[in-house]
Motif scaffolding. Structure first.
Motif, PDB file in Angstrom:
ATOM      1  N   GLU A  29       0.867  -1.185   0.000  1.00 11.63           N
ATOM      2  CA  GLU A  29       0.000   0.000   0.000  1.00 11.63           C
ATOM      3  C   GLU A  29       0.903   1.234   0.000  1.00 11.63           C
ATOM      4  N   VAL A  30       1.054   1.841  -1.148  1.00  8.50           N
ATOM      5  CA  VAL A  30       1.999   2.944  -1.311  1.00  8.50           C
ATOM      6  C   VAL A  30       1.468   4.203  -0.635  1.00  8.50           C
ATOM      7  N   THR A  31       0.236   4.542  -0.967  1.00  7.24           N
ATOM      8  CA  THR A  31      -0.477   5.630  -0.274  1.00  7.24           C
ATOM      9  C   THR A  31      -1.847   5.078   0.076  1.00  7.24           C
ATOM     10  N   ALA A  32      -2.605   5.764   0.853  1.00  7.35           N
ATOM     11  CA  ALA A  32      -3.879   5.227   1.343  1.00  7.35           C
ATOM     12  C   ALA A  32      -4.755   4.788   0.178  1.00  7.35           C
ATOM     13  N   GLY A  33      -5.080   3.510   0.136  1.00  6.38           N
ATOM     14  CA  GLY A  33      -5.971   2.971  -0.885  1.00  6.38           C
ATOM     15  C   GLY A  33      -5.329   2.762  -2.248  1.00  6.38           C
ATOM     16  N   ARG A  34      -4.069   3.053  -2.392  1.00  3.96           N
ATOM     17  CA  ARG A  34      -3.378   2.865  -3.680  1.00  3.96           C
ATOM     18  C   ARG A  34      -2.296   1.813  -3.498  1.00  3.96           C
ATOM     19  N   TYR A  35      -2.431   0.742  -4.268  1.00  5.24           N
ATOM     20  CA  TYR A  35      -1.586  -0.426  -4.053  1.00  5.24           C
ATOM     21  C   TYR A  35      -0.664  -0.697  -5.234  1.00  5.24           C
ATOM     22  N   LEU A  36       0.532  -1.165  -4.919  1.00  3.65           N
ATOM     23  CA  LEU A  36       1.494  -1.635  -5.916  1.00  3.65           C
ATOM     24  C   LEU A  36       1.593  -3.150  -5.760  1.00  3.65           C
ATOM     25  N   PHE A  37       1.481  -3.867  -6.890  1.00  2.00           N
ATOM     26  CA  PHE A  37       1.588  -5.322  -6.874  1.00  2.00           C
ATOM     27  C   PHE A  37       2.817  -5.744  -7.686  1.00  2.00           C
ATOM     28  N   ALA A  38       3.578  -6.671  -7.141  1.00  2.00           N
ATOM     29  CA  ALA A  38       4.656  -7.312  -7.905  1.00  2.00           C
ATOM     30  C   ALA A  38       4.170  -8.701  -8.264  1.00  2.00           C
ATOM     31  N   LEU A  39       3.955  -8.923  -9.567  1.00  2.00           N
ATOM     32  CA  LEU A  39       3.296 -10.144 -10.023  1.00  2.00           C
ATOM     33  C   LEU A  39       4.190 -11.375  -9.951  1.00  2.00           C
ATOM     34  N   LEU A  40       3.532 -12.519  -9.944  1.00  2.00           N
ATOM     35  CA  LEU A  40       4.209 -13.790 -10.127  1.00  2.00           C
ATOM     36  C   LEU A  40       4.590 -13.930 -11.598  1.00  2.00           C
ATOM     37  N   PRO A  41       5.547 -14.719 -11.948  1.00  2.00           N
ATOM     38  CA  PRO A  41       6.413 -15.451 -11.036  1.00  2.00           C
ATOM     39  C   PRO A  41       7.481 -14.559 -10.429  1.00  2.00           C
ATOM     40  N   GLN A  42       7.941 -14.969  -9.263  1.00  2.00           N
ATOM     41  CA  GLN A  42       9.096 -14.299  -8.710  1.00  2.00           C
ATOM     42  C   GLN A  42      10.307 -14.651  -9.594  1.00  2.00           C
ATOM     43  N   PRO A  43      11.366 -13.835  -9.499  1.00  2.00           N
ATOM     44  CA  PRO A  43      12.566 -14.168 -10.280  1.00  2.00           C
ATOM     45  C   PRO A  43      13.087 -15.554  -9.925  1.00  2.00           C
ATOM     46  N   ASN A  44      13.678 -16.207 -10.914  1.00  2.00           N
ATOM     47  CA  ASN A  44      14.241 -17.534 -10.707  1.00  2.00           C
ATOM     48  C   ASN A  44      15.455 -17.408  -9.792  1.00  2.00           C
ATOM     49  N   ALA A  45      15.401 -18.026  -8.630  1.00  2.00           N
ATOM     50  CA  ALA A  45      16.468 -17.864  -7.631  1.00  2.00           C
ATOM     51  C   ALA A  45      17.797 -18.410  -8.138  1.00  2.00           C
ATOM     52  N   ILE A  46      17.736 -19.443  -8.957  1.00  2.00           N
ATOM     53  CA  ILE A  46      18.990 -20.012  -9.471  1.00  2.00           C
ATOM     54  C   ILE A  46      19.697 -18.974 -10.345  1.00  2.00           C
ATOM     55  N   ASP A  89      -1.436 -14.669 -12.221  1.00  2.00           N
ATOM     56  CA  ASP A  89      -0.250 -13.837 -12.044  1.00  2.00           C
ATOM     57  C   ASP A  89      -0.273 -13.180 -10.661  1.00  2.00           C
ATOM     58  N   PHE A  90      -1.399 -13.273  -9.965  1.00  2.00           N
ATOM     59  CA  PHE A  90      -1.526 -12.708  -8.617  1.00  2.00           C
ATOM     60  C   PHE A  90      -1.473 -13.788  -7.548  1.00  2.00           C
ATOM     61  N   ILE A  91      -2.095 -14.933  -7.824  1.00  2.00           N
ATOM     62  CA  ILE A  91      -2.099 -16.070  -6.896  1.00  2.00           C
ATOM     63  C   ILE A  91      -1.877 -17.313  -7.744  1.00  2.00           C
ATOM     64  N   ASP A  92      -1.028 -18.251  -7.249  1.00  2.00           N
ATOM     65  CA  ASP A  92      -0.749 -19.440  -8.062  1.00  2.00           C
ATOM     66  C   ASP A  92      -2.029 -20.207  -8.360  1.00  2.00           C
ATOM     67  N   ARG A  93      -1.988 -20.919  -9.460  1.00  2.00           N
ATOM     68  CA  ARG A  93      -3.172 -21.577  -9.998  1.00  2.00           C
ATOM     69  C   ARG A  93      -3.804 -22.573  -9.030  1.00  2.00           C
ATOM     70  N   LYS A  94      -2.947 -23.306  -8.306  1.00  2.00           N
ATOM     71  CA  LYS A  94      -3.478 -24.336  -7.399  1.00  2.00           C
ATOM     72  C   LYS A  94      -4.270 -23.667  -6.262  1.00  2.00           C
ATOM     73  N   THR A  95      -3.704 -22.603  -5.716  1.00  2.00           N
ATOM     74  CA  THR A  95      -4.389 -21.902  -4.615  1.00  2.00           C
ATOM     75  C   THR A  95      -5.649 -21.225  -5.128  1.00  2.00           C
ATOM     76  N   LEU A  96      -5.577 -20.672  -6.336  1.00  2.00           N
ATOM     77  CA  LEU A  96      -6.766 -20.033  -6.919  1.00  2.00           C
ATOM     78  C   LEU A  96      -7.908 -21.029  -7.045  1.00  2.00           C
ATOM     79  N   LYS A  97      -7.570 -22.233  -7.448  1.00  2.00           N
ATOM     80  CA  LYS A  97      -8.597 -23.264  -7.628  1.00  2.00           C
ATOM     81  C   LYS A  97      -9.256 -23.575  -6.284  1.00  2.00           C
ATOM     82  N   LYS A  98      -8.443 -23.640  -5.214  1.00  2.00           N
ATOM     83  CA  LYS A  98      -9.009 -23.919  -3.880  1.00  2.00           C
ATOM     84  C   LYS A  98      -9.937 -22.788  -3.473  1.00  2.00           C
ATOM     85  N   ILE A  99      -9.532 -21.539  -3.738  1.00  2.00           N
ATOM     86  CA  ILE A  99     -10.376 -20.386  -3.389  1.00  2.00           C
ATOM     87  C   ILE A  99     -11.664 -20.457  -4.178  1.00  2.00           C
TER      88      ILE A  99
END
Lengths: 228, 139
Positions: free
Chosen positions: A80-97, A213-223
């Motif tokens: 939450e950068v400012t009140a009610g305004r959000y910044l999202f960093a999408l999936l996937p995260q960078p490849n750690a390798i 791109d916001f929540i992984d597919r498996k978790t999205l399916k459960k939701i």
């Protein structure tokens, strides 16, 4: 060759495909953190995802089969950068390798990666995709955020200070995206496609990203299943 | 100059491995999300946007679980034996032996020896659905 003959040979095909197949697996957690300068001071947010690498070898008859892959499950960063305004960093995260062992043979360094407890500052080209919403309740108001110009999205004095990646034992982050984007669990698109745009020539930015791109597919399916 | 039908279809059969999830090559760096991308052109063929064909989040999840992936192309002029405007669908073959959360389900389990039925969620049924979404000319 008749179908019956082919079917009789099927167990042999299966045996050939699976015989000699070996699979090594490694797993770890990684935390991606955004640090943003704002007029109110530095604000940070992070997300921990669970990752797995698999190395398949020894299959003699299927040269097109994948041999090494990395997959992660978790969710996007919500800041939450400012009140009610959000910044999202999408999936996937960078490849750690790629971050911790750039240019090295993946199959040889992944064993070292999972034992690290270290943080790296990401280079510009390793940054995740950044987005915001004009109206958090309207998926179609999604906009791309330029990491070099957060002020254009959030106002003067807002600047991306750094992005870091850490190998960690922390638990996987859950529920922060859904708490802000209440509609995400039931969405099949962020911006639905244009039914007349056969070749995707007029795709808008929101049509290039998906709920997963916001929540992984498996978790999205459960939701989604819980919501039905 | 025309290209032979056999060569053209061989190119499209390889192209589908280089786009979408688990793509074999990248055009945007090592961690490219979708390989060469799912819209654009290759030679005399234009890719039909998978979103236009109705592939949404639910379908994409089902595809990946079944280790299924396909693309549809509209063929232009210059391919011997294929009329301009024909739709060609290219499916990936076996590229995942074991069930794997990373690159999807096993082709051996979900694809080999399985025939399509309307309710069969496995690979061959997804193939049937892609074809029925837009009228397909067989080639």
């Amino acid at each position: 060759m008749k179908l019956a003959s082919l079917l009789r040979l099927f167990p042999l095909f299966l045996l050939l495909a699976l015989a000699g197949c070996n699979e090594d697996r490694w797993s770890w957690h990684q935390r991606l953190t955004l640090n943003v300068d704002t007029p109110a001071g530095v604000k940070s947010a992070s997300s921990v995802v669970s990752c797995e690498a698999a190395h398949l070898y020894g299959a003699p008859v299927l040269p097109d089969a994948h041999s090494f892959g990395v997959g992660c499950e978790g969710e996007a960063i919500v800041l939450e950068v400012t009140a009610g305004r959000y910044l999202f960093a999408l999936l996937p995260q960078p490849n750690a390798i790629s971050v911790f062992f750039p240019g090295r043979d993946r199959t040889k360094v992944v064993e070292k990666l999972v034992k690290l407890r270290e943080t790296r500052v990401l280079a510009r080209e390793q940054y995740p995709r950044l987005v915001t919403f004009g109206d958090i309740n309207d998926p179609e108001s999604v906009k791309r955020v330029d990491p070099d110009d957060l002020a254009a999205s959030f106002g003067p004095g807002v600047r991306l200070k750094s992005v870091t990646l850490e190998i960690t034992d922390a638990p996987v982050t859950q529920g922060t995206v859904e708490a802000v984007l209440g509609w995400i669990g039931q969405a099949n698109f962020i911006v639905p496609p244009d039914p007349t745009d056969r070749f995707g020539e007029n795709r808008v930015f929101g049509q290039t990203i998906m709920p997963s791109d916001f929540i992984d597919r498996k978790t999205l399916k459960k939701i989604r299943d819980l919501g039905n | 100059m025309t290209i032979s039908k056999e060569l053209f279809l061989a190119i499209l059969s390889m192209d589908v491995y280089n786009r979408g999830y688990g793509a074999g090559i990248a055009d945007g760096g090592k961690d490219d999300l979708d390989g060469l991308g799912e819209i654009g052109e290759i030679g005399n063929a234009r890719l039909i946007d998978p979103l236009f064909l109705g592939r949404d989040e639910t379908a994409l999840d089902a595809w990946q679980t079944a280790s299924f992936y396909a693309l549809a192309y509209t063929v232009g002029a210059g391919v011997a034996g294929i009329d301009p405007g024909t739709t060609v669908i290219s499916y990936r073959g076996t590229d995942a032996i074991l069930n794997n959360d990373i690159w999807g389900g096993s082709d051996v389990i979900n694809g080999w020896g399985v025939g399509p039925t309307p309710d069969n969620p496995r690979g061959a049924a997804h193939a049937g659905r892609v074809c029925r979404k837009r009228s397909c000319a067989g080639v």
